[in-house]
Design an enzyme around this catalytic site. Structure first.
Site: not given
Length: 273
Positions: A112, A108-110
């Site tokens: 990180c 869900g995190c681009g």
């Protein structure tokens, strides 16, 4: 079903009491992306279309500018996950080491693990004005075509998809993944492997629109991005600045045009209140 989903069972609680039911669940596998023998990123992704993913990631991250700058892509399966090994054209490896950053993180995190906040606001090449024109009905057609091309989502109800749609061809390509960023990278890679970019049509996605999706769509040269959900304010600002037509909340015949509405043919456009 094989490839991207596994069969499992769960105890379902309903009005008739508990019962054992079967489900397909999406696979989520660590995928290491390495260049010239050095791991650059580890992403959690669906283990499908990974050559497309490796190439699309390389293009959208600016590691390469063209598919021919990657000499070879090799998949190596490990007990802990999958490694996609790539070998770069001479000179590119040294440039990569200068800007290398760690990106291990959840799907869900681009951004990180990013080393520099400047990467979050990296400059994007502006899209040429005009060009593609779509009718209002085309937006619904593109979304409907993508909905019909999601076998893994149909089985699991837990996948994202990205597709490329043109008026002349309909849905040209679609890719699925547990991560919305990964799905768009896979689509970019699939188009690049076919020798084309997204400049002649619209990119369609099944998710909300964050800044990373704008960046990836612009680098794929897409003039229009259509999403089923809402954008962030930063995404709208980036779309406006780069000349991208951003359409969101596309459901049925309705949708919102956030930026550059000139590419969509409308019968009447209301004045600002």
């Amino acid at each position: 079903m094989t490839g991207g989903a596994v069969r499992t069972t769960a105890l379902a609680i309903g009005p008739d009491g508990p019962e054992r039911v079967g489900h397909h669940l999406p696979e989520e596998v660590p995928v290491a992306l390495s260049y010239d023998g050095t791991t650059h990123a580890v992403m959690l992704a669906s283990p499908t279309d990974l050559e497309d993913f490796a190439l699309g990631f390389s293009l959208s991250e600016g590691i390469v500018e063209a598919p021919g700058q990657i000499g070879r892509i090799e998949r190596v399966d490990h007990p802990e996950g999958i490694e996609m090994r790539m070998w770069l054209a001479p000179g590119l490896g040294a440039r990569l080491m200068v800007r290398r950053r760690a990106m291990a993180g959840p799907v869900g995190c681009g951004l990180c693990g990013i080393d520099s906040l400047r990467e979050a606001a990296r400059p994007l090449p502006p899209l040429p004005p005009g060009g593609l024109r779509l009718g209002a009905d085309d937006v619904g057609r593109a979304m409907a075509a993508l909905a019909r091309a999601q076998p893994l989502h149909d089985a699991t109800r837990a996948m994202h998809a990205a597709g490329f749609w043109t008026q002349a061809e309909g849905l040209v390509a679609a890719r699925e993944d547990v991560g919305r960023h990964n799905a768009l990278d896979k689509l970019t890679g699939a188009l690049a492997r076919a020798g084309r970019d997204a400049s002649g049509g619209a990119v369609v996605v099944t998710s909300r629109v964050s800044i990373e999706l704008i960046q990836k769509a612009v680098l794929a040269r897409a003039p229009v991005l259509i999403a089923v959900s809402a954008p962030t304010s930063r995404a709208v600002a980036a779309a406006e600045a780069t000349g991208l037509t951003l359409i969101a909340r596309a459901r049925g015949a309705g949708f919102d045009i956030h930026t550059h509405p000139d590419r969509i043919e409308l019968t009447e456009v209301p004045h600002d209140a």
